[in-house]
Design a protein around this motif. Structure first.
Motif, PDB file in Angstrom:
ATOM      1  N   ALA A 320       0.833  -1.365  -0.024  1.00 32.82           N
ATOM      2  CA  ALA A 320      -0.169  -0.020  -0.041  1.00 32.82           C
ATOM      3  C   ALA A 320       0.976   1.071  -0.061  1.00 32.82           C
ATOM      4  N   ASP A 321       1.873   1.280   0.878  1.00 30.72           N
ATOM      5  CA  ASP A 321       2.902   2.427   0.835  1.00 30.72           C
ATOM      6  C   ASP A 321       3.750   2.658  -0.166  1.00 30.72           C
ATOM      7  N   HIS A 322       3.760   2.042  -1.241  1.00 34.88           N
ATOM      8  CA  HIS A 322       4.351   2.010  -2.422  1.00 34.88           C
ATOM      9  C   HIS A 322       3.277   2.097  -3.805  1.00 34.88           C
ATOM     10  N   ASP A 323       2.380   2.462  -3.305  1.00 32.99           N
ATOM     11  CA  ASP A 323       1.204   2.374  -4.506  1.00 32.99           C
ATOM     12  C   ASP A 323       1.379   3.624  -5.229  1.00 32.99           C
ATOM     13  N   GLU A 324       1.851   3.483  -6.447  1.00 30.88           N
ATOM     14  CA  GLU A 324       1.926   4.568  -7.425  1.00 30.88           C
ATOM     15  C   GLU A 324       0.897   5.502  -7.612  1.00 30.88           C
ATOM     16  N   SER A 325      -0.421   4.926  -7.241  1.00 33.06           N
ATOM     17  CA  SER A 325      -1.583   6.114  -7.429  1.00 33.06           C
ATOM     18  C   SER A 325      -1.662   6.884  -6.162  1.00 33.06           C
ATOM     19  N   ARG A 326      -0.971   6.681  -5.268  1.00 34.80           N
ATOM     20  CA  ARG A 326      -1.257   7.329  -4.214  1.00 34.80           C
ATOM     21  C   ARG A 326       0.314   8.213  -3.568  1.00 34.80           C
ATOM     22  N   PHE A 327       1.520   7.581  -3.955  1.00 35.75           N
ATOM     23  CA  PHE A 327       2.670   8.363  -3.706  1.00 35.75           C
ATOM     24  C   PHE A 327       3.508   8.578  -5.077  1.00 35.75           C
ATOM     25  N   PRO A 328       3.526   9.700  -5.521  1.00 35.82           N
ATOM     26  CA  PRO A 328       4.510  10.082  -6.477  1.00 35.82           C
ATOM     27  C   PRO A 328       5.922   9.266  -6.662  1.00 35.82           C
ATOM     28  N   ASP A 329       6.370   8.631  -7.668  1.00 36.19           N
ATOM     29  CA  ASP A 329       7.655   7.818  -7.493  1.00 36.19           C
ATOM     30  C   ASP A 329       7.775   7.105  -6.355  1.00 36.19           C
ATOM     31  N   PRO A 330       7.058   6.207  -6.065  1.00 33.94           N
ATOM     32  CA  PRO A 330       7.036   5.599  -4.713  1.00 33.94           C
ATOM     33  C   PRO A 330       8.261   4.846  -4.322  1.00 33.94           C
ATOM     34  N   ASP A 331       9.172   4.503  -5.396  1.00 36.36           N
ATOM     35  CA  ASP A 331      10.240   3.429  -5.068  1.00 36.36           C
ATOM     36  C   ASP A 331      11.292   4.383  -4.880  1.00 36.36           C
ATOM     37  N   ARG A 332      11.115   5.987  -4.805  1.00 39.52           N
ATOM     38  CA  ARG A 332      12.336   6.854  -4.670  1.00 39.52           C
ATOM     39  C   ARG A 332      12.394   7.089  -2.938  1.00 39.52           C
ATOM     40  N   PHE A 333      13.504   6.833  -2.344  1.00 41.19           N
ATOM     41  CA  PHE A 333      13.446   7.294  -0.894  1.00 41.19           C
ATOM     42  C   PHE A 333      13.931   8.882  -0.689  1.00 41.19           C
ATOM     43  N   ASP A 334      12.976   9.490  -0.351  1.00 40.73           N
ATOM     44  CA  ASP A 334      13.212  10.817  -0.114  1.00 40.73           C
ATOM     45  C   ASP A 334      12.882  11.487   1.238  1.00 40.73           C
ATOM     46  N   VAL A 335      13.970  11.594   2.023  1.00 42.18           N
ATOM     47  CA  VAL A 335      13.784  12.045   3.475  1.00 42.18           C
ATOM     48  C   VAL A 335      13.066  13.353   3.576  1.00 42.18           C
ATOM     49  N   GLY A 336      12.904  14.056   2.714  1.00 38.74           N
ATOM     50  CA  GLY A 336      11.840  15.484   2.862  1.00 38.74           C
ATOM     51  C   GLY A 336      10.712  14.935   2.115  1.00 38.74           C
ATOM     52  N   ARG A 337      10.220  13.968   1.741  1.00 36.84           N
ATOM     53  CA  ARG A 337       8.851  13.713   1.055  1.00 36.84           C
ATOM     54  C   ARG A 337       7.715  14.137   1.868  1.00 36.84           C
ATOM     55  N   LYS A 338       6.997  15.014   1.367  1.00 40.25           N
ATOM     56  CA  LYS A 338       5.726  15.536   1.928  1.00 40.25           C
ATOM     57  C   LYS A 338       4.722  16.043   0.740  1.00 40.25           C
ATOM     58  N   PRO A 339       3.385  15.626   0.939  1.00 38.57           N
ATOM     59  CA  PRO A 339       2.875  14.976   2.047  1.00 38.57           C
ATOM     60  C   PRO A 339       3.403  13.390   2.069  1.00 38.57           C
ATOM     61  N   ASN A 340       3.060  12.626   3.249  1.00 43.67           N
ATOM     62  CA  ASN A 340       3.657  11.503   3.370  1.00 43.67           C
ATOM     63  C   ASN A 340       2.423  10.806   4.268  1.00 43.67           C
ATOM     64  N   LYS A 341       1.272  10.334   3.650  1.00 44.32           N
ATOM     65  CA  LYS A 341       0.145   9.947   4.527  1.00 44.32           C
ATOM     66  C   LYS A 341       0.339   8.291   4.497  1.00 44.32           C
ATOM     67  N   HIS A 342       1.455   7.763   4.820  1.00 47.77           N
ATOM     68  CA  HIS A 342       1.674   6.347   4.903  1.00 47.77           C
ATOM     69  C   HIS A 342       0.848   5.546   5.812  1.00 47.77           C
ATOM     70  N   ILE A 343       0.603   4.221   5.515  1.00 49.44           N
ATOM     71  CA  ILE A 343      -0.367   3.365   6.844  1.00 49.44           C
ATOM     72  C   ILE A 343       0.589   2.331   7.462  1.00 49.44           C
ATOM     73  N   ALA A 344       1.900   2.623   7.466  1.00 53.11           N
ATOM     74  CA  ALA A 344       2.734   1.759   8.321  1.00 53.11           C
ATOM     75  C   ALA A 344       2.334   1.403   9.622  1.00 53.11           C
ATOM     76  N   PHE A 345       1.627   2.300  10.258  1.00 57.27           N
ATOM     77  CA  PHE A 345       1.143   2.063  11.680  1.00 57.27           C
ATOM     78  C   PHE A 345      -0.383   1.493  11.420  1.00 57.27           C
ATOM     79  N   GLY A 346      -0.862   1.063  10.233  1.00 59.72           N
ATOM     80  CA  GLY A 346      -2.296   0.744  10.106  1.00 59.72           C
ATOM     81  C   GLY A 346      -3.164   1.774  10.055  1.00 59.72           C
ATOM     82  N   TYR A 347      -4.398   1.385  10.335  1.00 60.62           N
ATOM     83  CA  TYR A 347      -5.262   2.645   9.942  1.00 60.62           C
ATOM     84  C   TYR A 347      -6.734   2.043  10.798  1.00 60.62           C
ATOM     85  N   GLY A 348      -7.610   2.976  11.161  1.00 55.28           N
ATOM     86  CA  GLY A 348      -8.794   2.719  11.798  1.00 55.28           C
ATOM     87  C   GLY A 348      -8.582   2.491  13.339  1.00 55.28           C
ATOM     88  N   ILE A 349      -9.430   1.615  13.890  1.00 61.65           N
ATOM     89  CA  ILE A 349      -9.586   1.444  15.292  1.00 61.65           C
ATOM     90  C   ILE A 349      -8.259   0.625  15.893  1.00 61.65           C
TER      91      ILE A 349
END
Ligand code: HEM
Length: 404
Positions: A320-349
């Protein structure tokens, strides 16, 4: 018998991204069979589907509502059943009650109070490693692991000197168990964890301390808010969730910096990027790949697919966090990336309760390592790094040998 899905092969564990890219494009909701215990599930790989499913109340986590056959199939032992009684395997209203018992110990303000102590632990670990060998170390065993395990152990009130036991036991949890011998080992590990927590609870009952375990024991003694089984489950969840993931965020994040020298340089020369760098580490190489399973509480339609009651559904957060429809150039590692609404901590309750703690630990770890070991690099060829587990659950490395 179905052939092993490529995600479970050694190559797939080392680099799942090409497989996820294809799945997102061609079969975003796919059927997979976990090869060790032959557990069938649906795997979601798109950001929209994953975030949608994680907050959809038609999917549950409470296994007591699951079909008896499915439960029997996954059953390991009585001890594991007890250890599994925690908020991450509960639905509302139990989930709400269990989470509220500990939520106030993990707010950003409370966690900020741990900053000084975490920084000291990080400094001491680097100093100890340098004293042991001034040329290099295994980052996992000498830094990434002891840092979060010490922090969560101190917070809970379990002796940090027991961390070697936790490490051994936790490793077993993430090791495939399909033979009778491996299953026996898994059962013994569940038993060891269970005994450990029961003894700890007895000690705190006799002599309360100023720690989280004592607070939870008091809640359990009150009777109506927490049963003994739930208390054991809570300790197990906090201890395992509280370190296994953060270890791998620190390790994966430092590896990403070593893989991208220009980003390493950029971060080292501009500490104001630390916060966004940690978010990018979570997105780009977040440690939780697919511990995020749910099962359908009813027959339902989801993402154009019919899902039957009791079917297991798993969200790949890494995909999900490499989904090209959500993150431009998702395989690029960019320490200044913004916005960055990843779901690495999950989502919901079930959104990660420990997120503020994990973010703080990772920021301190990265800052300390960049400052004290500015010339850190890999000591072995990149291809020789081994995945920490052949299960799909975690995205992690077994060891990370570095030279200073
Ligand atoms: C839940 C990730 C660190 C405690 C979760 C979930 C994810 C996650 C993805 C949701 C799982 C699901 O919905 O199925 C991470 C990552 C971490 C981290 C990536 C570190 C980088 C921590 C720490 C703690 C913690 C340090 C310490 C207490 C929990 C708890 C839950 C949880 C208690 C269950 C919450 C609930 O069911 O309401 N974590 N976690 N985690 N995490 Fe973390």
């Amino acid at each position: 018998e179905a052939p092993m899905h490529p995600l479970f092969t050694r190559e797939g564990r080392k680099d799942p991204h090409p497989i996820y890219r294809r799945l997102r494009a061609e079969e975003p909701i796919t059927r997979i069979v976990e090869p060790y215990r032959k557990i069938p599930f649906r795997l979601l790989t798109r950001y929209a589907d994953c975030s949608e499913m994680l907050r959809d109340p038609r999917f549950g986590k409470d296994f007591t509502k699951w079909s008896p056959e499915e439960r029997q199939r996954l059953r390991v032992s009585d001890e594991f059943e007890a250890l599994g009684k925690h908020m991450l395997s509960a639905d509302p209203p139990d989930h709400t009650r269990l989470r509220s018992l500990v939520a106030k110990a993990f707010t950003p303000q409370i966690v900020e109070g741990l900053r000084g102590r975490i920084a000291t632990i990080a400094e001491d670990l680097v100093s100890a490693a340098l004293a042991r060998d001034a040329s290099g170390m295994d980052l996992v065993s000498q830094f990434s692991y002891p840092l979060p395990v010490t922090v969560i152990a101190e917070l809970l009130g379990v002796p940090a000197s027991d961390q070697d036991d936790f490490r051994r036991w936790t490793t077993v949890l993430f090791t495939p168990a399909d033979t009778e011998e491996q299953l026996a080992h898994l059962r013994a590990t569940g038993f060891a964890f269970f005994q450990y927590f029961m003894q700890l609870i007895e000690r705190r009952r006799a002599e309360p301390q100023d720690d989280l375990v004592s607070g939870l024991v008091a809640a359990e003694e009150g009777g109506d808010r927490l049963s003994t089984q739930e208390l054991v489950g809570m300790l197990f969840l906090l201890l395992v969730a509280g370190h296994e993931t953060t270890v791998n965020l620190i390790t994966n994040g430092m590896l990403a910096l070593m893989d991208h020298p220009e980003q390493h340089e950029r971060l080292a020369s501009d500490p104001s990027l630390l916060e966004s760098a940690v978010e990018e580490m979570l997105r780009y190489c977040g440690p939780v790949e697919t511990t995020t399973y749910r099962f359908a509480l009813e027959d339902l339609e989801f993402g154009g697919v019919t899902i039957r009651k009791n079917e297991l559904v798993v969200a790949s957060l890494l995909s999900a966090d490499h989904d090209e429809s959500r993150f431009p150039d998702p395989d690029r590692f960019d320490v200044g990336r913004k916005p960055n609404k990843h779901i690495a901590f999950g989502y919901g309750i079930h959104f990660c309760l420990g997120a503020p703690l994990a973010r703080l630990e990772a920021a301190i770890a990265v800052e300390t390592l960049l400052r004290r070991l500015p010339r850190m690099r890999l000591a072995i060829p990149r291809e020789e790094l081994e995945p920490s587990s052949m299960l799909l659950l975690l995205h992690a490395k077994k060891r990370l040998p570095i030279v200073f």
